[in-house]
Design a protein around this motif. Sequence first.
Motif, PDB file in Angstrom:
ATOM      1  N   LEU A  99      -3.129   2.272  -4.240  1.00  0.00           N
ATOM      2  CA  LEU A  99      -2.390   3.597  -3.922  1.00  0.00           C
ATOM      3  C   LEU A  99      -3.233   3.698  -2.383  1.00  0.00           C
ATOM      4  O   LEU A  99      -2.500   4.446  -2.523  1.00  0.00           O
ATOM      5  CB  LEU A  99      -2.645   4.104  -5.642  1.00  0.00           C
ATOM      6  CG  LEU A  99      -2.112   4.045  -6.354  1.00  0.00           C
ATOM      7  CD1 LEU A  99      -2.911   4.524  -8.092  1.00  0.00           C
ATOM      8  CD2 LEU A  99      -0.791   4.106  -6.242  1.00  0.00           C
ATOM      9  N   THR A 100      -4.258   3.650  -2.811  1.00  0.00           N
ATOM     10  CA  THR A 100      -5.400   4.050  -1.574  1.00  0.00           C
ATOM     11  C   THR A 100      -5.031   2.985   0.174  1.00  0.00           C
ATOM     12  O   THR A 100      -5.676   1.836  -0.255  1.00  0.00           O
ATOM     13  CB  THR A 100      -6.592   4.531  -1.773  1.00  0.00           C
ATOM     14  OG1 THR A 100      -7.222   3.702  -2.105  1.00  0.00           O
ATOM     15  CG2 THR A 100      -5.928   5.766  -3.276  1.00  0.00           C
ATOM     16  N   GLY A 101      -5.439   3.613   1.093  1.00  0.00           N
ATOM     17  CA  GLY A 101      -5.534   3.118   2.004  1.00  0.00           C
ATOM     18  C   GLY A 101      -7.844   1.924   1.596  1.00  0.00           C
ATOM     19  O   GLY A 101      -7.732   0.966   1.717  1.00  0.00           O
ATOM     20  N   ALA A 102      -8.445   2.955   0.959  1.00  0.00           N
ATOM     21  CA  ALA A 102      -9.639   1.973   0.578  1.00  0.00           C
ATOM     22  C   ALA A 102      -9.636   0.926  -0.650  1.00  0.00           C
ATOM     23  O   ALA A 102     -10.202   0.030  -0.179  1.00  0.00           O
ATOM     24  CB  ALA A 102     -10.926   3.123  -0.250  1.00  0.00           C
ATOM     25  N   ASP A 103      -8.509   1.256  -1.251  1.00  0.00           N
ATOM     26  CA  ASP A 103      -8.073   0.176  -1.945  1.00  0.00           C
ATOM     27  C   ASP A 103      -7.497  -1.360  -1.431  1.00  0.00           C
ATOM     28  O   ASP A 103      -7.729  -2.111  -1.733  1.00  0.00           O
ATOM     29  CB  ASP A 103      -6.773   0.433  -3.219  1.00  0.00           C
ATOM     30  CG  ASP A 103      -7.391   1.827  -3.893  1.00  0.00           C
ATOM     31  OD1 ASP A 103      -8.697   1.559  -4.472  1.00  0.00           O
ATOM     32  OD2 ASP A 103      -6.615   2.369  -4.865  1.00  0.00           O
TER      33      ASP A 103
ATOM     34  N   THR B  28      -4.418   7.912   6.976  1.00  0.00           N
ATOM     35  CA  THR B  28      -3.536   7.267   6.928  1.00  0.00           C
ATOM     36  C   THR B  28      -3.103   5.384   6.696  1.00  0.00           C
ATOM     37  O   THR B  28      -4.064   4.813   7.943  1.00  0.00           O
ATOM     38  CB  THR B  28      -3.057   7.883   8.336  1.00  0.00           C
ATOM     39  OG1 THR B  28      -3.933   7.430   9.306  1.00  0.00           O
ATOM     40  CG2 THR B  28      -3.678   9.274   8.473  1.00  0.00           C
TER      41      THR B  28
ATOM     42  N   LEU C 157      -0.784   8.350   3.242  1.00  0.00           N
ATOM     43  CA  LEU C 157      -1.730   7.606   2.572  1.00  0.00           C
ATOM     44  C   LEU C 157      -2.713   8.420   1.748  1.00  0.00           C
ATOM     45  O   LEU C 157      -3.132   9.160   2.567  1.00  0.00           O
ATOM     46  CB  LEU C 157      -2.404   6.743   2.728  1.00  0.00           C
ATOM     47  CG  LEU C 157      -2.068   5.652   2.736  1.00  0.00           C
ATOM     48  CD1 LEU C 157      -3.014   3.978   3.045  1.00  0.00           C
ATOM     49  CD2 LEU C 157      -1.344   5.158   1.029  1.00  0.00           C
ATOM     50  N   PRO C 158      -3.445   8.570   0.476  1.00  0.00           N
ATOM     51  CA  PRO C 158      -4.030  10.361  -0.059  1.00  0.00           C
ATOM     52  C   PRO C 158      -5.388   9.669   0.959  1.00  0.00           C
ATOM     53  O   PRO C 158      -5.984  11.161   0.656  1.00  0.00           O
ATOM     54  CB  PRO C 158      -3.904  10.053  -1.160  1.00  0.00           C
ATOM     55  CG  PRO C 158      -4.024   8.736  -1.248  1.00  0.00           C
ATOM     56  CD  PRO C 158      -2.829   7.908  -0.957  1.00  0.00           C
ATOM     57  N   ASP C 159      -6.135   9.117   0.741  1.00  0.00           N
ATOM     58  CA  ASP C 159      -7.619   9.001   2.176  1.00  0.00           C
ATOM     59  C   ASP C 159      -7.836   9.149   3.226  1.00  0.00           C
ATOM     60  O   ASP C 159      -8.481   9.431   3.266  1.00  0.00           O
ATOM     61  CB  ASP C 159      -8.331   8.546   0.884  1.00  0.00           C
ATOM     62  CG  ASP C 159      -7.849   7.006   0.671  1.00  0.00           C
ATOM     63  OD1 ASP C 159      -6.142   6.313   0.953  1.00  0.00           O
ATOM     64  OD2 ASP C 159      -8.219   5.664   0.557  1.00  0.00           O
TER      65      ASP C 159
ATOM     66  N   VAL D  81       0.967  -0.806  -0.487  1.00  0.00           N
ATOM     67  CA  VAL D  81       0.057   0.073   0.230  1.00  0.00           C
ATOM     68  C   VAL D  81       0.900   1.636  -0.241  1.00  0.00           C
ATOM     69  O   VAL D  81       1.607   1.905   1.117  1.00  0.00           O
ATOM     70  CB  VAL D  81      -0.622  -0.334   1.400  1.00  0.00           C
ATOM     71  CG1 VAL D  81      -1.790   0.825   1.446  1.00  0.00           C
ATOM     72  CG2 VAL D  81      -1.176  -1.243   1.518  1.00  0.00           C
ATOM     73  N   GLU D  82       1.092   1.609  -0.910  1.00  0.00           N
ATOM     74  CA  GLU D  82       2.144   2.744  -1.073  1.00  0.00           C
ATOM     75  C   GLU D  82       1.980   3.817  -3.044  1.00  0.00           C
ATOM     76  O   GLU D  82       1.563   2.981  -3.697  1.00  0.00           O
ATOM     77  CB  GLU D  82       3.531   2.918  -1.390  1.00  0.00           C
ATOM     78  CG  GLU D  82       4.839   3.728  -2.264  1.00  0.00           C
ATOM     79  CD  GLU D  82       4.640   4.663  -1.117  1.00  0.00           C
ATOM     80  OE1 GLU D  82       4.159   5.671  -1.647  1.00  0.00           O
ATOM     81  OE2 GLU D  82       5.535   4.148   0.221  1.00  0.00           O
ATOM     82  N   ASP D  83       1.723   5.309  -2.063  1.00  0.00           N
ATOM     83  CA  ASP D  83       1.029   6.058  -3.169  1.00  0.00           C
ATOM     84  C   ASP D  83       1.944   6.749  -4.475  1.00  0.00           C
ATOM     85  O   ASP D  83       1.255   7.580  -5.227  1.00  0.00           O
ATOM     86  CB  ASP D  83       0.015   7.637  -2.736  1.00  0.00           C
ATOM     87  CG  ASP D  83       0.901   8.287  -2.136  1.00  0.00           C
ATOM     88  OD1 ASP D  83       1.382   7.617  -1.120  1.00  0.00           O
ATOM     89  OD2 ASP D  83       0.361   9.194  -2.039  1.00  0.00           O
TER      90      ASP D  83
END
Length: 235
Positions: free
Chosen positions: A32-36, A59, A55-57, A7-9
Amino acid sequence: MPHILLVEDEPAIADTLLYALGTDCFEVTHALTGADAIAAFKEISFDFVILDIGLPDMTGLDVCRRLRKVTHVPILFLTARSGEVDRILGLELGGDDYVTKPFSPREVVARVRAILRRSPELRDEESPSESVNELGLASSFFHHDDSSMRVHCHGIALDLTAHEYKLLLVLIKQPGRVFTREQLLDKAWADPGAVTDRTVDAHIKSIRAKLREVRLGAEDCIQTRRGLGYLFDIG
């Protein structure tokens, strides 16, 4: 082949890790995101998670909290600031290790392998036909479900962090045996040298509190031998 969720953007970091892990014979799924990441975890059975804090969405800490509600899979944090270490390794999160950016991809791979070597250890020691209950424990009191990696007390699944789970399993698999803090550190932490004896004490205190929530007095099964360590005894 162990399956890792990365998990890395940041594309540059992700590409480097994907290459390093792939050449070391790991199967990797990239989110790419926590949700993903949370969505992927619902669909795929992973053996390990490499989780960026920023992460963008949401932490990485939030993602960890969500994952720890359903799994004890090892988690390695990627963090940009070493000052976050205390929060990352907090008892409520259950992270197994961390790497501070910038880092060597080979270091990450080495840490993943070190954690994986230890993580299956407790599970592999117990054959499919052997359970904690067959070691003399009353089934109505403690039960270990190997497939879900859950410990039940009086029929209630304990909400344990990864380290709490490993510590408790070490103790209940050998009731009556006194384990020193050093022995518990060696069995439940990927890098025992990175933590102290007080870390074991803090985790034991947390486990006892969770046992007490299930049934008053259940916490007494983890006994302290002053100057020696801890043992599991249901009397």
